[in-house]
Design a protein around this motif. Structure first.
Motif, PDB file in Angstrom:
ATOM      1  N   GLU A 286      50.138  41.427  -7.739  1.00 56.20           N
ATOM      2  CA  GLU A 286      48.974  40.537  -7.711  1.00 56.20           C
ATOM      3  C   GLU A 286      47.743  41.197  -7.091  1.00 56.20           C
ATOM      4  O   GLU A 286      46.639  41.087  -7.625  1.00 56.20           O
ATOM      5  CB  GLU A 286      49.354  39.275  -6.912  1.00 56.20           C
ATOM      6  CG  GLU A 286      48.222  38.301  -6.671  1.00 56.20           C
ATOM      7  CD  GLU A 286      47.870  37.487  -7.915  1.00 56.20           C
ATOM      8  OE1 GLU A 286      46.821  36.843  -7.912  1.00 56.20           O
ATOM      9  OE2 GLU A 286      48.646  37.525  -8.890  1.00 56.20           O
ATOM     10  N   ALA A 287      47.895  41.860  -5.957  1.00 57.55           N
ATOM     11  CA  ALA A 287      46.717  42.416  -5.286  1.00 57.55           C
ATOM     12  C   ALA A 287      47.130  43.488  -4.294  1.00 57.55           C
ATOM     13  O   ALA A 287      48.252  43.498  -3.788  1.00 57.55           O
ATOM     14  CB  ALA A 287      45.946  41.308  -4.558  1.00 57.55           C
ATOM     15  N   LEU A 288      46.180  44.378  -4.020  1.00 62.40           N
ATOM     16  CA  LEU A 288      46.370  45.423  -3.012  1.00 62.40           C
ATOM     17  C   LEU A 288      45.320  45.216  -1.922  1.00 62.40           C
ATOM     18  O   LEU A 288      44.131  45.095  -2.227  1.00 62.40           O
ATOM     19  CB  LEU A 288      46.189  46.797  -3.668  1.00 62.40           C
ATOM     20  CG  LEU A 288      46.464  48.001  -2.770  1.00 62.40           C
ATOM     21  CD1 LEU A 288      47.946  48.134  -2.487  1.00 62.40           C
ATOM     22  CD2 LEU A 288      45.956  49.282  -3.449  1.00 62.40           C
ATOM     23  N   LEU A 289      45.761  45.124  -0.670  1.00 63.64           N
ATOM     24  CA  LEU A 289      44.824  44.858   0.430  1.00 63.64           C
ATOM     25  C   LEU A 289      44.592  46.152   1.210  1.00 63.64           C
ATOM     26  O   LEU A 289      45.523  46.699   1.802  1.00 63.64           O
ATOM     27  CB  LEU A 289      45.394  43.784   1.368  1.00 63.64           C
ATOM     28  CG  LEU A 289      45.210  42.317   0.923  1.00 63.64           C
ATOM     29  CD1 LEU A 289      45.688  42.074  -0.485  1.00 63.64           C
ATOM     30  CD2 LEU A 289      45.894  41.370   1.888  1.00 63.64           C
ATOM     31  N   LEU A 290      43.341  46.631   1.165  1.00 63.00           N
ATOM     32  CA  LEU A 290      42.987  47.892   1.822  1.00 63.00           C
ATOM     33  C   LEU A 290      42.141  47.610   3.057  1.00 63.00           C
ATOM     34  O   LEU A 290      41.275  46.746   3.017  1.00 63.00           O
ATOM     35  CB  LEU A 290      42.122  48.759   0.890  1.00 63.00           C
ATOM     36  CG  LEU A 290      42.611  49.003  -0.514  1.00 63.00           C
ATOM     37  CD1 LEU A 290      41.511  49.627  -1.331  1.00 63.00           C
ATOM     38  CD2 LEU A 290      43.786  49.928  -0.462  1.00 63.00           C
ATOM     39  N   GLY A 291      42.345  48.364   4.101  1.00 59.17           N
ATOM     40  CA  GLY A 291      41.491  48.167   5.268  1.00 59.17           C
ATOM     41  C   GLY A 291      42.103  48.707   6.536  1.00 59.17           C
ATOM     42  O   GLY A 291      41.403  49.190   7.415  1.00 59.17           O
ATOM     43  N   TRP A 322      43.011  37.922   6.112  1.00 60.33           N
ATOM     44  CA  TRP A 322      42.604  38.168   4.720  1.00 60.33           C
ATOM     45  C   TRP A 322      42.545  36.840   3.967  1.00 60.33           C
ATOM     46  O   TRP A 322      43.316  35.927   4.231  1.00 60.33           O
ATOM     47  CB  TRP A 322      43.604  39.083   4.013  1.00 60.33           C
ATOM     48  CG  TRP A 322      43.941  40.343   4.741  1.00 60.33           C
ATOM     49  CD1 TRP A 322      44.806  40.476   5.794  1.00 60.33           C
ATOM     50  CD2 TRP A 322      43.424  41.646   4.498  1.00 60.33           C
ATOM     51  NE1 TRP A 322      44.861  41.777   6.211  1.00 60.33           N
ATOM     52  CE2 TRP A 322      44.021  42.528   5.436  1.00 60.33           C
ATOM     53  CE3 TRP A 322      42.510  42.159   3.566  1.00 60.33           C
ATOM     54  CZ2 TRP A 322      43.747  43.896   5.465  1.00 60.33           C
ATOM     55  CZ3 TRP A 322      42.244  43.524   3.598  1.00 60.33           C
ATOM     56  CH2 TRP A 322      42.846  44.380   4.542  1.00 60.33           C
ATOM     57  N   GLU A 323      41.646  36.797   2.974  1.00 57.81           N
ATOM     58  CA  GLU A 323      41.504  35.592   2.160  1.00 57.81           C
ATOM     59  C   GLU A 323      40.996  36.010   0.783  1.00 57.81           C
ATOM     60  O   GLU A 323      40.248  36.987   0.664  1.00 57.81           O
ATOM     61  CB  GLU A 323      40.472  34.674   2.846  1.00 57.81           C
ATOM     62  CG  GLU A 323      40.400  33.282   2.271  1.00 57.81           C
ATOM     63  CD  GLU A 323      39.332  32.459   3.009  1.00 57.81           C
ATOM     64  OE1 GLU A 323      38.327  32.147   2.371  1.00 57.81           O
ATOM     65  OE2 GLU A 323      39.502  32.176   4.205  1.00 57.81           O
ATOM     66  N   ALA A 324      41.382  35.258  -0.253  1.00 57.07           N
ATOM     67  CA  ALA A 324      40.902  35.586  -1.601  1.00 57.07           C
ATOM     68  C   ALA A 324      39.478  35.063  -1.775  1.00 57.07           C
ATOM     69  O   ALA A 324      39.179  33.922  -1.422  1.00 57.07           O
ATOM     70  CB  ALA A 324      41.820  34.957  -2.643  1.00 57.07           C
ATOM     71  N   ASP A 325      38.619  35.909  -2.297  1.00 56.09           N
ATOM     72  CA  ASP A 325      37.240  35.487  -2.566  1.00 56.09           C
ATOM     73  C   ASP A 325      37.269  34.391  -3.629  1.00 56.09           C
ATOM     74  O   ASP A 325      37.884  34.564  -4.683  1.00 56.09           O
ATOM     75  CB  ASP A 325      36.443  36.692  -3.074  1.00 56.09           C
ATOM     76  CG  ASP A 325      34.997  36.338  -3.309  1.00 56.09           C
ATOM     77  OD1 ASP A 325      34.708  35.762  -4.367  1.00 56.09           O
ATOM     78  OD2 ASP A 325      34.171  36.637  -2.420  1.00 56.09           O
ATOM     79  N   PRO A 326      36.625  33.221  -3.352  1.00 56.98           N
ATOM     80  CA  PRO A 326      36.781  32.092  -4.284  1.00 56.98           C
ATOM     81  C   PRO A 326      36.264  32.383  -5.692  1.00 56.98           C
ATOM     82  O   PRO A 326      36.791  31.865  -6.666  1.00 56.98           O
ATOM     83  CB  PRO A 326      35.968  30.957  -3.635  1.00 56.98           C
ATOM     84  CG  PRO A 326      35.458  31.466  -2.336  1.00 56.98           C
ATOM     85  CD  PRO A 326      35.802  32.911  -2.185  1.00 56.98           C
ATOM     86  N   GLY A 329      38.307  36.193  -6.861  1.00 56.25           N
ATOM     87  CA  GLY A 329      39.757  36.248  -6.657  1.00 56.25           C
ATOM     88  C   GLY A 329      40.218  37.506  -5.944  1.00 56.25           C
ATOM     89  O   GLY A 329      41.405  37.686  -5.704  1.00 56.25           O
ATOM     90  N   VAL A 330      39.297  38.409  -5.590  1.00 54.79           N
ATOM     91  CA  VAL A 330      39.684  39.642  -4.886  1.00 54.79           C
ATOM     92  C   VAL A 330      39.952  39.311  -3.416  1.00 54.79           C
ATOM     93  O   VAL A 330      39.203  38.577  -2.781  1.00 54.79           O
ATOM     94  CB  VAL A 330      38.547  40.687  -5.004  1.00 54.79           C
ATOM     95  CG1 VAL A 330      38.872  41.911  -4.163  1.00 54.79           C
ATOM     96  CG2 VAL A 330      38.354  41.081  -6.466  1.00 54.79           C
TER      97      VAL A 330
END
Length: 796
Positions: A286-291, A322-326, A329-330
């Motif tokens: 679904e997603a990759l969280l970088l930071g 972290w939260e998905a940008d409304p 969706g990122v």
């Protein structure tokens, strides 16, 4: 005699699974601390710190989890340890110090590393470092009066690896899903058919060990997709979607995000298909969280104010939300808490904090806590009016055996030191309505294990370490002003340096200047082109507090400058004592011969050794103490003898009395009483405390108190209570006993044993009575091998 706990301090275990915050109303946070479990209420307005320490495990506690399905008046706690055991505890949700051990299960053949529970179900899972995950069912009646566990299944992980993360979730009415990750870069997904779990998918993509897994529903209703978060040592978090039905979900926008182009090769959108008894499912990336810039240890979901958020903690000293940008969706990091990398410093002494190992949400989602390398908790709460997270006062504690403890001369603060190579100062924060104990300064952060400590004056102390020398420290102005403001401790001497720091690659704390906000930083007479070391300067505002300092300050700004070193011993320092008038220091070191088992004396004016050293012992001297009038010095050792040295006319001490067979085993503790006829006590491995009195030209055995374990510490109260002698003793298994004896009946002491629930879990190293207390409310501090510092109220 009534003996009640006043204060506990203990550091948390460095294991991402070793803490849990109860989500069901009690507000209790349980964390593993050495072999024990400490209970703490972070939201307590009185800021009292841990309220109970549960002992039972025989080795380090690795995993702690509250059981979610329980009656409202009860808490059920599961814990797993390096002693291979799974333990079940229960306690009332309103009171925290009545927890009882219900059951101990030893089924695993090696240390338990993880426990996973599932809300709405009696099923839970445990993973151990033998590469086996076990599935259990908790069997209980309605009010949990009887509790048992039923083993359901044992899964051997193949190819074999250690499970470092386990997560359970409900797939549908007929099936559960189990995710397991660990010392491989893949995640295994098991689905239960009937009651047995079967391997259904293997998720690839991570390039390091998997450290955390957590399931949640995308929306709060039960029919939305399941999301799985996986965090790894490859510095990335991956999100996976479990979708019901034949057709695949819409392709995640994360795969087309141009920012992730460099990682294109590992972002495969392969769908893994499997089925439960009633439905078909797919798992897609679904997603990759970088930071994060370093290993990630924990990742946990929370539904906050209608939005789904993920909390992660990392070795890079940060905690991210972290939260998905409304719109797109990122997934983005909306809040980052912790320490900025630039502040790390180059050595552990100057504050390379060693990462955040645990991150937990509060039940309402408006607080987060994290645990760092130093065993201290940090806490942040969210203020909706200011829309920001602010740091709050949390708790600290030693993470290794506490070896030495000493009250200041006037009893206003307590110094503790131990094998975690720190010295800590605890005192009472006095507010208008309430008062609470906190760590206010960390005077010494060292590179060697610290063994003993004693106060010279109210603003000066001496400590001895494994480095064969002793160091003397003076209180800096910043600490003195803070203690004056928060603890109402008056400062005595005016000539104090502002603060102290440890130079890079150094072991000695150097005094430094505090400068105002706008003042330029001077470079002294050095070359103009030389850059100023930022660690050698501290801003005045950094040292101004209206609350006990946070861990960031304790680890960096509240050191004490070192003023003297005392050399002479050839081995690790074992004991130190300061005379009652503060003019002489006596020290001893570890020894196996008469030449090294000497006691060295130093005068505190010129810091010169008073020759010759005192020779009598043939093995390590374990304890030293001056009599209240400084006429005598008492020493005891592993050679089973006690020696009394008398002060001569030239202020030197000479051998007066000795008993080479004072006990039948080594003597580990000694203390003078406050009686006029000079009376002292010795504590031995022969399970007894003996009371001796100097009469004319000899020493007479006046009485003996026997207990059922080796006595490792004894301490007499320096105050006479209605003509009675009061003393406390501790044993190698943590039992504490307080005794009272009449001055003319020393052989008939009456003793009271401290309740096992509040006693240390391991051997007692030192006990000290708090000076300056009235007869009604005596206090004693206890240092123990279970890494705890405890203060007790004692009233007769």
């Amino acid at each position: 005699m009534s003996i009640t706990p006043e204060f506990f301090s203990i550091g948390g275990n460095r294991n991402p699974a070793a803490a849990d915050w109860d989500q069901d109303g009690s507000g209790l946070l349980a964390f593993g601390a050495d072999n024990s479990i400490a209970l703490w209420t972070p939201s307590d307005n009185k800021l009292r710190g841990p309220t109970a320490i549960l002992s039972g495990h025989t080795d380090v506690v690795n995993a702690v989890k509250f059981f979610p399905d329980k009656p409202p008046h009860l808490n059920i706690l599961l814990s797993g340890g390096a002693d291979h055991s799974l333990r079940i505890w229960s306690g009332p949700s309103k009171s925290q110090n009545n927890f009882k051990l219900l059951k101990t299960i030893i089924e695993h053949k090696s240390p338990i590393t993880r426990i996973a529970t599932l809300p709405g179900s009696d099923t839970f899972a445990t993973g151990a470092s033998d590469g086996i995950v076990k599935i259990w069912r908790l069997v209980h009646d309605d009010d949990f009066a009887t509790v048992d566990v039923e083993p359901m299944q044992s899964i051997s992980l193949t190819p074999r690896y250690f499970p470092l993360a386990i997560a359970l979730a409900k797939l549908d009415d007929s099936a559960l899903v189990l995710a397991v990750g660990g010392t491989r870069s893949t995640i295994q997904i098991f689905v239960s058919l009937d009651t047995r779990f079967q391997l259904s998918a293997t998720l690839t993509g991570h390039e390091g060990w998997i450290r955390a897994l957590d399931f949640t529903r995308e929306k709060t209703d039960g029919n939305s997709d399941l999301l799985l978060a996986s965090a790894s040592q490859d510095k990335y978090i991956r999100l996976w979607r479990v979708h019901q039905g034949e057709e695949l979900p819409a392709v995640s926008s994360a795969l087309t995000d141009p920012a992730l182009g460099v990682l294109g090769k590992s972002l495969s959108n392969k769908a893994h298909r499997f089925a439960s008894a009633t439905s078909k499912y797919s798992i897609t990336f679904e997603a990759l969280l970088l930071g994060h810039e370093d290993w990630i240890y924990t990742a946990s979901w929370q539904h906050r104010a209608g939005r789904l958020q993920l909390l992660s903690t990392s070795e890079d000293n940060s905690l991210a939300i972290w939260e998905a940008d409304p719109t797109s969706g990122v997934w983005v990091c909306i809040t980052r808490l912790g320490e900025i990398s630039a502040q790390k410093g180059s050595t552990s002494a100057t504050g390379s904090a060693g990462g955040f190992w645990i991150g937990l949400w509060s039940p309402d989602g408006d607080s987060v806590v994290s645990l760092g390398r130093t065993g201290s908790w940090r806490r942040w709460t969210y203020s909706s009016t200011e829309d920001m997270w602010t740091q709050q006062v949390a708790i600290t504690g030693h993470v290794r055996e506490v070896k030495g403890v000493s009250w200041s001369r006037d009893g206003t603060y307590l110094l503790t030191t131990g094998l975690d190579q720190t010295t800590r100062l605890f005192s009472e924060w006095k507010r208008e309505e309430v008062s609470s104990w906190h760590e206010f300064s960390r005077p010494q952060i060292h590179g060697y294990d610290l063994n003993c400590i004693d106060c010279l004056t109210n603003t000066q102390f001496i400590s001895g370490a494994d480095e064969k020398l002793l160091r003397v420290f003076d209180e800096p102005k910043g600490v003195a002003e803070m203690l004056n403001k928060l603890c109402k401790i008056e400062t005595t001497s005016a000539e104090l340096p502002d603060a102290a720091n440890i130079p890079v690659l150094g072991l000695s704390n150097k005094a430094i200047q505090a400068v105002g906000e706008d003042e330029p930083v001077e470079n002294g007479d050095e070359d103009e082109r030389e850059a100023v070391d930022p660690a050698s300067v501290v801003r005045k505002s950094t040292l101004q507090f209206d609350h006990p300092p946070f861990e960031d300050h304790l680890a960096r700004h509240l050191l004490w400058p070192e003023t003297e070193k005392l050399y002479g011993h050839g081995y690790e320092i074992s004991a130190v004592a300061v005379s009652s008038d503060g003019s002489v220091v006596a020290t001893a070191c570890r020894a196996s011969s008469i030449d090294h088992a000497v006691i060295r004396l130093y005068d505190t004016k010129e810091w010169l050794e008073i020759k010759p050293p005192l020779k009598a012992h043939s093995l390590t001297v374990t304890a030293l103490q001056f009599s209240p009038d400084d006429r005598y010095l008492l020493s005891v050792g592993r050679d089973r003898q006690w020696v009394v040295w008398e002060k001569g006319s030239d202020a030197a001490y000479v051998l007066k009395h000795a008993n080479p067979k004072g006990h039948t085993r080594m003597i580990l503790g000694a203390s003078w009483t406050s009686l006029e006829q000079t009376t002292f006590m010795t504590a031995g491995r022969d399970k007894s405390v003996k009371i001796w009195q100097i009469i004319d030209d000899g020493v007479v055995l006046k009485g003996s108190v026997s207990v059922n374990a080796a006595v490792t510490a004894v301490a007499c109260n320096r105050q006479l209570l209605d003509g009675k002698v009061q003393f406390a003793m501790g044993t190698e298994n943590g039992e504490l006993t307080v005794g009272v004896a009449e001055a003319d009946g020393l052989d008939k002491a009456t003793t009271t044993t401290v309740a096992k629930e509040v006693s240390p879990a391991k051997g007692v190293n030192q006990i000290v009575w708090r000076p300056g207390r009235d007869a009604m409310g005596q206090q004693m501090a206890v240092a123990s091998d279970d890494s705890s510092v405890r203060i007790f109220n004692v009233s007769i």
